[in-house]
Write a protein that holds these residues in place. Sequence first.
Motif: not given
Length: 142
Positions: A46, A42-43, A105, A109
């Motif tokens: 993003i 997820m990081k 996350e 999100s």
Amino acid sequence: MAVEKWIAIASLGLFVMFVAQMISISVYLVHPAYDIDPSSEMKEFISISIAPALVLAGSSFMLARKYGSRLVGSLIIAGGVVTIVGMSYVSTLIPKIIPAYIVPELTLSPIIFTISSIPVIVIGALLFRLKPVPKRDYFFDR
């Protein structure tokens, strides 16, 4: 085309890419074939898609705000709408994910980026309200 139009097209592409990444990871986590770390994924999503998309949407707005542009405004609005629709679909997939893979996350999100796409739509709509500034021929305006 002017630079701001190409920047708006790139922004729309990055918004679509982020939504596709979020949907693909959410669908995968419903029935994973092997163990992954959704937090780091997820990081990564993003940082490589939605953050540059927001910066490019703001940049194209700043370039087009002087004279207004319906095409640039439409592209920016489309990016915000794509994000809202995609995040609402991802929100419906989250309850189906195996509880071991649910991380903050992944759950936060969709909410964060749905809220952040509302200002994107607003700045796109502002380009429709601006009246074009006529170009001046400075040589003859003396």
